[in-house]
Design a protein around this motif. Structure first.
Motif, PDB file in Angstrom:
ATOM      1  N   ARG A  68      -5.080  -5.905  -1.010  1.00 30.62           N
ATOM      2  CA  ARG A  68      -4.518  -4.736  -0.315  1.00 30.62           C
ATOM      3  C   ARG A  68      -4.127  -5.090   1.125  1.00 30.62           C
ATOM      4  N   LYS A  69      -4.940  -5.926   1.758  1.00 33.10           N
ATOM      5  CA  LYS A  69      -4.629  -6.342   3.136  1.00 33.10           C
ATOM      6  C   LYS A  69      -3.498  -7.363   3.141  1.00 33.10           C
ATOM      7  N   LEU A  70      -3.529  -8.245   2.147  1.00 31.47           N
ATOM      8  CA  LEU A  70      -2.539  -9.325   2.110  1.00 31.47           C
ATOM      9  C   LEU A  70      -1.125  -8.803   1.864  1.00 31.47           C
ATOM     10  N   GLU A  71      -0.999  -7.639   1.245  1.00 34.63           N
ATOM     11  CA  GLU A  71       0.345  -7.070   1.052  1.00 34.63           C
ATOM     12  C   GLU A  71       1.055  -6.909   2.393  1.00 34.63           C
ATOM     13  N   PHE A  72       0.295  -6.628   3.428  1.00 35.77           N
ATOM     14  CA  PHE A  72       0.893  -6.441   4.760  1.00 35.77           C
ATOM     15  C   PHE A  72       0.911  -7.747   5.552  1.00 35.77           C
ATOM     16  N   LEU A  73      -0.192  -8.486   5.486  1.00 35.62           N
ATOM     17  CA  LEU A  73      -0.299  -9.704   6.306  1.00 35.62           C
ATOM     18  C   LEU A  73       0.675 -10.785   5.842  1.00 35.62           C
ATOM     19  N   LEU A  74       0.744 -11.014   4.554  1.00 38.72           N
ATOM     20  CA  LEU A  74       1.646 -12.066   4.066  1.00 38.72           C
ATOM     21  C   LEU A  74       3.103 -11.641   4.200  1.00 38.72           C
ATOM     22  N   ALA A  75       3.343 -10.331   4.102  1.00 39.61           N
ATOM     23  CA  ALA A  75       4.715  -9.849   4.317  1.00 39.61           C
ATOM     24  C   ALA A  75       5.168 -10.166   5.746  1.00 39.61           C
ATOM     25  N   ARG A  76       4.238  -9.977   6.705  1.00 39.31           N
ATOM     26  CA  ARG A  76       4.602 -10.290   8.091  1.00 39.31           C
ATOM     27  C   ARG A  76       4.848 -11.792   8.264  1.00 39.31           C
ATOM     28  N   ALA A  77       3.973 -12.606   7.679  1.00 33.13           N
ATOM     29  CA  ALA A  77       4.133 -14.064   7.798  1.00 33.13           C
ATOM     30  C   ALA A  77       5.497 -14.489   7.250  1.00 33.13           C
ATOM     31  N   ALA A  78       5.859 -13.963   6.096  1.00 33.39           N
ATOM     32  CA  ALA A  78       7.136 -14.329   5.478  1.00 33.39           C
ATOM     33  C   ALA A  78       8.313 -13.793   6.296  1.00 33.39           C
ATOM     34  N   GLN A  79       8.173 -12.558   6.744  1.00 32.06           N
ATOM     35  CA  GLN A  79       9.231 -11.918   7.533  1.00 32.06           C
ATOM     36  C   GLN A  79       9.511 -12.706   8.817  1.00 32.06           C
TER      37      GLN A  79
END
Ligand SMILES: *Cc1c(COP(=O)(O)O)cnc(C)c1O
Length: 375
Positions: A68-79
């Motif tokens: 649930r946290k990684l949906e936001f954190l990894l999205a930011r890293a990729a973005q």
């Protein structure tokens, strides 16, 4: 891996956040809610309703609370164009493993900076799965050395790839990561509205780095739910404290308010945050007899598999409240934060000698005495 506006209840409620907060759909959500009816009968409670939130099924290949946290954190890293992520945890960290597995799904490499923890079968399986997932693993003795060794790795990776790795906090607990648990509370609200469970009076969850319990608390209050959060401390006070809870609550509320001003800047609801200290035992990752008793009882009555580091201690707290008649005429929800997806097939036949040598000892030394159940 993109989503429509209504795939996550938080975005449906606050459309202004959509496209403003980085998000990638990695989890299998919503997770089911189930009543623990056999357990209610075994405990002989006719006026207490017990439910479980099945976050153990939150994603493939790895469930539990971290996706649930990684949906936001990894999205930011990729973005932001990162190619690698670096994060932290104990030697058997579920968080570091989840990060590596979901990072790989997004085409990112990951680096785990780990510190020693008491030995357990779950430590072994997570290390082997990390190896299988191609995660770069390091272990340093203690926090200070981990910090220094992390700086060294960050520098080495910059030299090697021309780019720094994206840093993810221990447990994925930052304002951005916690948005995943604010969303989880809105998900629960939908399930209550659909009649899947009565509105709980109490929600029990483990407090490791606090992202889960404090994100839930913020989401519950924003969603107008009455539930209090029983946050069962399973880590040392430096990772899990009232002060930290209030700070994380405010920083996450501010982030969401900036993303969509319709999100309220709520004050920390101290009366709804029940910080439970009595089930920690002697150390992080060191099982307790009460936790293992709770693991056995839930396994026997529901077939759910908990473990001794987080969920066993948390469920022991719930059981103690039942036995002390503190849940009479109440409805309690246990948030199962532990992965239940089986990956024994992936790691079958793997050789621990392919790990860095500092990890051999988890395979050569016995597991702690209370770790007797198969995982
Ligand atoms: C990480 C973890 C927790 C703790 O969650 P935090 O958000 O760090 O407090 C609880 N249960 C399990 C199984 C975990 O892996």
């Amino acid at each position: 891996m993109s989503i429509t506006l209504t795939d996550r209840p938080l975005f449906a409620r606050y459309p202004g956040m959509y496209g403003v907060l980085p998000h990638v759909s990695l989890g299998t959500l919503p997770t089911p809610v189930e009543r623990l009816q056999t357990l209610e009968q075994v405990l002989g409670v006719s006026d207490t309703r017990l439910y479980v939130k099945r976050d153990d099924l939150s994603g493939r290949p790895y469930g539990g609370n971290k996706v649930r946290k990684l949906e936001f954190l990894l999205a930011r890293a990729a973005q932001q164009g990162y190619k690698e992520v670096l994060t932290f945890g104990g030697a058997g960290s579920n968080h570091a493993l989840a990060t590596g597995l979901y990072a790989r799904q997004m085409g990112l490499q990951s680096i785990s900076m780990l510190i020693p923890q008491p030995n357990a079968q779950g430590v072994r399986t997570n290390l082997l799965m990390s190896l299988h997932a191609g995660i770069e693993l390091h272990q340093s003795p203690g926090m200070l050395r981990t910090a220094l060794d992390s700086l060294k790795q960050v520098g080495l990776h910059k030299l090697r790839t021309g780019q720094f790795p994206y840093l993810i906090a221990p447990g994925g607990t930052s304002a951005l990561g916690m948005v995943g648990f604010v969303n989880a509370a809105f998900e629960l609200k939908e399930q209550i509205d659909h009649g899947e469970l009565p509105e709980p009076d109490l929600i029990y969850a483990a407090s490791g780095t606090m992202g889960t319990v404090v994100g839930l608390l913020l989401g519950l209050k924003a969603a107008g739910l009455k539930a209090k959060v029983a946050a069962v401390r399973v880590t040392e006070a430096q990772f899990s404290s009232e002060r930290k809870a209030a700070r994380l609550f405010r920083s996450t509320a501010r982030l969401l308010h900036r993303a969509d001003p319709a999100f309220p800047l709520l004050p920390f609801p101290a009366e709804d945050f029940l910080f439970v200290h009595d089930f920690y035992g002697e150390a992080y990752g060191l099982y307790t007899p009460e936790a293992m008793e709770a693991v056995r009882l839930l396994n026997d009555t529901s077939g759910l598999h908990l473990e001794g580091t987080y969920t066993g201690k948390t469920f022991a707290a719930l059981l103690a409240d039942v036995k002390a008649n503190r849940l009479e005429n109440k409805s309690a929800l246990f948030w199962n934060t532990h992965n239940s997806q089986d990956f024994s097939g992936e790691i079958a036949g793997m050789d621990y000698h392919d790990l860095p040598a500092e990890f051999y000892r988890y395979f050569e030394e016995p597991v702690q005495p209370l770790d007797l159940l198969p995982h």
